[in-house]
Design a protein around this motif. Structure first.
Motif, PDB file in Angstrom:
ATOM      1  N   MET A   1       0.833  -1.204   0.000  1.00  0.00           N
ATOM      2  CA  MET A   1       0.000   0.000   0.000  1.00  0.00           C
ATOM      3  C   MET A   1       0.865   1.250   0.000  1.00  0.00           C
ATOM      4  O   MET A   1       0.544   2.244  -0.672  1.00  0.00           O
ATOM      5  N   ILE A   2       1.970   1.224   0.747  1.00  0.00           N
ATOM      6  CA  ILE A   2       2.896   2.357   0.784  1.00  0.00           C
ATOM      7  C   ILE A   2       4.255   1.857   0.283  1.00  0.00           C
ATOM      8  O   ILE A   2       4.970   1.179   1.028  1.00  0.00           O
ATOM      9  N   PRO A   3       4.621   2.174  -0.967  1.00  0.00           N
ATOM     10  CA  PRO A   3       5.826   1.604  -1.576  1.00  0.00           C
ATOM     11  C   PRO A   3       7.124   2.288  -1.182  1.00  0.00           C
ATOM     12  O   PRO A   3       7.949   2.616  -2.027  1.00  0.00           O
ATOM     13  N   PHE A   4       7.300   2.557   0.104  1.00  0.00           N
ATOM     14  CA  PHE A   4       8.584   3.072   0.573  1.00  0.00           C
ATOM     15  C   PHE A   4       8.711   2.750   2.049  1.00  0.00           C
ATOM     16  O   PHE A   4       7.752   2.356   2.715  1.00  0.00           O
ATOM     17  N   LYS A   5       9.901   2.931   2.569  1.00  0.00           N
ATOM     18  CA  LYS A   5      10.170   2.629   3.976  1.00  0.00           C
ATOM     19  C   LYS A   5      10.850   3.810   4.642  1.00  0.00           C
ATOM     20  O   LYS A   5      11.383   4.699   3.979  1.00  0.00           O
ATOM     21  N   GLY A   6      10.841   3.783   5.967  1.00  0.00           N
ATOM     22  CA  GLY A   6      11.583   4.789   6.727  1.00  0.00           C
ATOM     23  C   GLY A   6      10.856   6.100   6.878  1.00  0.00           C
ATOM     24  O   GLY A   6       9.738   6.158   7.387  1.00  0.00           O
ATOM     25  N   LYS A   7      11.482   7.187   6.400  1.00  0.00           N
ATOM     26  CA  LYS A   7      10.961   8.530   6.614  1.00  0.00           C
ATOM     27  C   LYS A   7       9.815   8.881   5.683  1.00  0.00           C
ATOM     28  O   LYS A   7       9.689   8.354   4.581  1.00  0.00           O
ATOM     29  N   PHE A   8       8.996   9.823   6.178  1.00  0.00           N
ATOM     30  CA  PHE A   8       7.957  10.419   5.350  1.00  0.00           C
ATOM     31  C   PHE A   8       7.981  11.930   5.551  1.00  0.00           C
ATOM     32  O   PHE A   8       7.974  12.431   6.672  1.00  0.00           O
ATOM     33  N   GLY A   9       8.032  12.680   4.446  1.00  0.00           N
ATOM     34  CA  GLY A   9       7.989  14.138   4.482  1.00  0.00           C
ATOM     35  C   GLY A   9       7.359  14.652   3.199  1.00  0.00           C
ATOM     36  O   GLY A   9       7.581  14.085   2.124  1.00  0.00           O
ATOM     37  N   ILE A  10       6.588  15.725   3.310  1.00  0.00           N
ATOM     38  CA  ILE A  10       5.846  16.224   2.151  1.00  0.00           C
ATOM     39  C   ILE A  10       6.779  16.668   1.032  1.00  0.00           C
ATOM     40  O   ILE A  10       6.523  16.409  -0.145  1.00  0.00           O
ATOM     41  N   PHE A  11       7.900  17.323   1.368  1.00  0.00           N
ATOM     42  CA  PHE A  11       8.823  17.827   0.353  1.00  0.00           C
ATOM     43  C   PHE A  11      10.112  17.002   0.288  1.00  0.00           C
ATOM     44  O   PHE A  11      11.102  17.454  -0.264  1.00  0.00           O
ATOM     45  N   MET A  12      10.074  15.800   0.851  1.00  0.00           N
ATOM     46  CA  MET A  12      11.277  14.981   0.925  1.00  0.00           C
ATOM     47  C   MET A  12      11.860  14.693  -0.462  1.00  0.00           C
ATOM     48  O   MET A  12      13.081  14.679  -0.650  1.00  0.00           O
ATOM     49  N   ASP A  13      10.978  14.477  -1.457  1.00  0.00           N
ATOM     50  CA  ASP A  13      11.447  14.168  -2.813  1.00  0.00           C
ATOM     51  C   ASP A  13      11.622  15.415  -3.663  1.00  0.00           C
ATOM     52  O   ASP A  13      11.925  15.322  -4.854  1.00  0.00           O
ATOM     53  N   PHE A  14      11.421  16.573  -3.062  1.00  0.00           N
ATOM     54  CA  PHE A  14      11.519  17.830  -3.796  1.00  0.00           C
ATOM     55  C   PHE A  14      12.919  18.408  -3.725  1.00  0.00           C
ATOM     56  O   PHE A  14      13.347  19.145  -4.625  1.00  0.00           O
ATOM     57  N   ASN A  15      13.655  18.096  -2.657  1.00  0.00           N
ATOM     58  CA  ASN A  15      14.987  18.654  -2.442  1.00  0.00           C
ATOM     59  C   ASN A  15      16.063  17.654  -2.860  1.00  0.00           C
ATOM     60  O   ASN A  15      15.901  16.448  -2.724  1.00  0.00           O
ATOM     61  N   ASN A  16      17.172  18.200  -3.384  1.00  0.00           N
ATOM     62  CA  ASN A  16      18.293  17.366  -3.844  1.00  0.00           C
ATOM     63  C   ASN A  16      17.795  16.275  -4.790  1.00  0.00           C
ATOM     64  O   ASN A  16      18.151  15.105  -4.662  1.00  0.00           O
ATOM     65  N   SER A  17      16.951  16.689  -5.711  1.00  0.00           N
ATOM     66  CA  SER A  17      16.347  15.721  -6.622  1.00  0.00           C
ATOM     67  C   SER A  17      16.131  16.387  -7.971  1.00  0.00           C
ATOM     68  O   SER A  17      16.515  17.536  -8.193  1.00  0.00           O
ATOM     69  N   ASN A  18      15.492  15.668  -8.884  1.00  0.00           N
ATOM     70  CA  ASN A  18      15.139  16.243 -10.180  1.00  0.00           C
ATOM     71  C   ASN A  18      13.683  15.911 -10.484  1.00  0.00           C
ATOM     72  O   ASN A  18      13.067  15.079  -9.810  1.00  0.00           O
ATOM     73  N   SER A  19      13.147  16.566 -11.499  1.00  0.00           N
ATOM     74  CA  SER A  19      11.733  16.404 -11.843  1.00  0.00           C
ATOM     75  C   SER A  19      11.524  15.443 -13.001  1.00  0.00           C
ATOM     76  O   SER A  19      10.484  15.470 -13.651  1.00  0.00           O
ATOM     77  N   GLY A  20      12.517  14.582 -13.252  1.00  0.00           N
ATOM     78  CA  GLY A  20      12.377  13.599 -14.317  1.00  0.00           C
ATOM     79  C   GLY A  20      13.166  13.985 -15.556  1.00  0.00           C
ATOM     80  O   GLY A  20      13.659  15.110 -15.692  1.00  0.00           O
ATOM     81  N   LEU A  21      13.283  13.044 -16.475  1.00  0.00           N
ATOM     82  CA  LEU A  21      14.061  13.249 -17.697  1.00  0.00           C
ATOM     83  C   LEU A  21      13.187  13.906 -18.766  1.00  0.00           C
ATOM     84  O   LEU A  21      12.269  13.284 -19.311  1.00  0.00           O
ATOM     85  N   PHE A  22      13.486  15.152 -19.043  1.00  0.00           N
ATOM     86  CA  PHE A  22      12.773  15.882 -20.093  1.00  0.00           C
ATOM     87  C   PHE A  22      13.545  15.778 -21.406  1.00  0.00           C
ATOM     88  O   PHE A  22      14.778  15.867 -21.423  1.00  0.00           O
ATOM     89  N   THR A  23      12.825  15.589 -22.496  1.00  0.00           N
ATOM     90  CA  THR A  23      13.389  15.689 -23.837  1.00  0.00           C
ATOM     91  C   THR A  23      12.588  16.754 -24.568  1.00  0.00           C
ATOM     92  O   THR A  23      11.367  16.628 -24.722  1.00  0.00           O
ATOM     93  N   VAL A  24      13.273  17.840 -24.981  1.00  0.00           N
ATOM     94  CA  VAL A  24      12.591  18.972 -25.598  1.00  0.00           C
ATOM     95  C   VAL A  24      13.237  19.296 -26.946  1.00  0.00           C
ATOM     96  O   VAL A  24      14.366  18.902 -27.227  1.00  0.00           O
TER      97      VAL A  24
END
Length: 456
Positions: free
Chosen positions: A158-181
């Motif tokens: 049901m929840i495909p991750f472990k450990g910590k949970f934070g609303i912006f956890m995946d927003f920092n030190n990350s990217n928004s996916g591979l864009f091809t433009v």
């Protein structure tokens, strides 16, 4: 045109690669002032806290040019807290809904009762309650929660991750996916337009082909020579393409701009705006269900304070004061180049909570779309970049235009003088013509009616 293409030799390439515009993420939380009363069925009373401001740095990596006039890249985001711009610290405590617990309760509502009773027992053992008192930093960047493992033990996957949970956890030190433009090397009208995202030509979150389409750009720049109609971009955070509409022309520090804003139909439900039917199941207009791209959690996005939303959403809680100036998003774009000069993209995250039979921790909570926080990503061109932009695209064209009129104005007297001199010259030549040497008067032409000899 050459300078707005995505080309390592163009002037704008370095600006595209490492965005020089200072971006800021401002986060406002909604603290629940009466959590015990809400559990008994009372209307939630909210108090806005913040803003908690972060400097956002963006840069592109893994830049790869392709033979089909496209380029792929990852854009990294790094956030740094700015105490001097914030109204509070990350160590402050705020009472908010227990996102994991309340989200899981609604997600399990239609499961067999014994599973819900099992979860309720686990929640009691872990001392989980419907509302939690945590620091801003914990809510933003994550906290250890044994509930994650407990839920996965009861309902695996049901929840495909472990450990910590934070609303912006995946927003920092990350990217928004591979864009091809598109680079615009062969067709300038396609520059910055998205060809694919994470290798996809369309997403599969929604129930219609139209809603799944990846349209527009990546939201940073647009093709040049924009028309005052609309613009589109794909937002990975909202899991969809968005269309903004032209509102008015203006100037940003002397640079001409078009302002684009969100139409009222952006988050309208399928009843009020049929093209949005694919984003349903829907509730009232003004909120969009994003559960299909948020692990099936009962999450909704909207404008801050339910601006432009159904009034019933605002009246369901206390403490909201929607206004266009504070809560409306906008983009001010230089139409000749398609480069944003000033922007502020604002979104609100909401959690749908309610009483769930079998899970006693949900009490008698009445169904409500509860605002948790809203944030604004804002930035504007300034300093040397703005000065260069103004000089090259405003000042020099104006000088050249004025110079054109000055030269035209100076040329008129010369043309008139030359015409007068030519006229006088021709007139003088005409007056001298009868006595001019070497020329004789021509005798009258003879004809059948002219006598050869005339009387004198």
């Amino acid at each position: 045109l050459q300078n707005v293409r995505i080309d390592p030799n163009s002037i704008s390439y370095q600006m595209w690669k490492d965005i020089p515009v200072p971006f800021y993420l401002s986060v406002h939380f909604f603290e629940v002032l009466n959590p015990k009363q809400v559990l008994q069925g009372a209307k939630p009373v909210l108090s806005q806290r913040g803003p908690y401001v972060y400097r956002e740095y963006r840069n592109k990596t893994n830049i790869t040019f392709h033979d089909n006039d496209t380029v792929s890249y990852l854009e990294n985001r790094n956030l740094f807290f700015q105490p001097h711009l914030s109204n509070g610290t990350e160590e402050e405590y705020i009472v908010v809904p227990n996102i994991m617990m309340m989200g899981a309760a609604v997600m399990m509502e239609k499961l067999p009762n014994f599973l819900k009773i099992l979860l309720s027992g686990a929640l009691a053992g872990l001392k989980q309650e419907a509302f939690m008192n945590r620091t801003v930093g914990e809510i933003m960047w994550g906290y250890e929660d044994p509930l994650i493992d407990a839920i996965n033990a009861i309902v695996p996957g049901m929840i495909p991750f472990k450990g910590k949970f934070g609303i912006f956890m995946d927003f920092n030190n990350s990217n928004s996916g591979l864009f091809t433009v598109h680079t615009g090397m062969k067709n300038i009208s396609q520059v910055h337009m998205v060809d694919s995202w994470n290798g996809l030509k369309k997403v599969n979150y929604w129930r219609s082909s139209q809603c799944n389409m990846i349209n527009g750009t990546a939201g940073e720049m647009w093709p040049p020579f924009m028309s005052p109609t609309s613009l589109e971009f794909y937002s990975p955070d909202a899991c969809r393409s968005m269309t903004l509409v032209y509102e008015q022309s203006g100037k940003f520090k002397g640079v001409p701009t078009y302002r684009f804003v969100a139409p009222k139909t952006l988050f309208a439900n399928g009843t009020d705006y049929p093209p949005n039917e694919g984003f349903c199941p829907c509730l009232q207009s003004g909120i969009q269900n994003v559960s299909t791209c948020r692990l099936n959690a009962p999450m909704f996005i909207s404008h801050p304070h339910f601006y432009n939303a159904d009034p019933s959403l605002v009246s369901a809680v206390e403490g909201l004061h929607p206004s266009k100036d504070q809560h409306g998003l906008f983009l001010d774009v230089h139409p000749m180049t398609g480069i944003p000069m000033n922007c502020s993209i604002k979104l609100q995250l909401n959690l749908y909570i309610k009483q769930v039979s079998g899970i006693v921790q949900t009490g008698k909570i009445k169904p409500v779309v509860l605002p948790m926080l809203w944030f604004a990503e804002s930035g504007s061109i300034e300093g040397s970049v703005l000065q260069q932009f103004y000089t090259n695209l405003v000042l020099l064209p104006s000088v050249l235009e004025y110079l054109q009129y000055i030269l035209l104005g100076l040329s008129v007297p010369f043309v008139v003088s030359a015409a007068l001199l030519m006229a006088l010259s021709q007139r003088g030549a005409g007056e001298k013509s009868p006595s001019a040497p070497g020329r004789q008067s021509q005798p009258p032409h003879s004809s059948e009616t002219t006598p050869l000899l005339q009387d004198t």
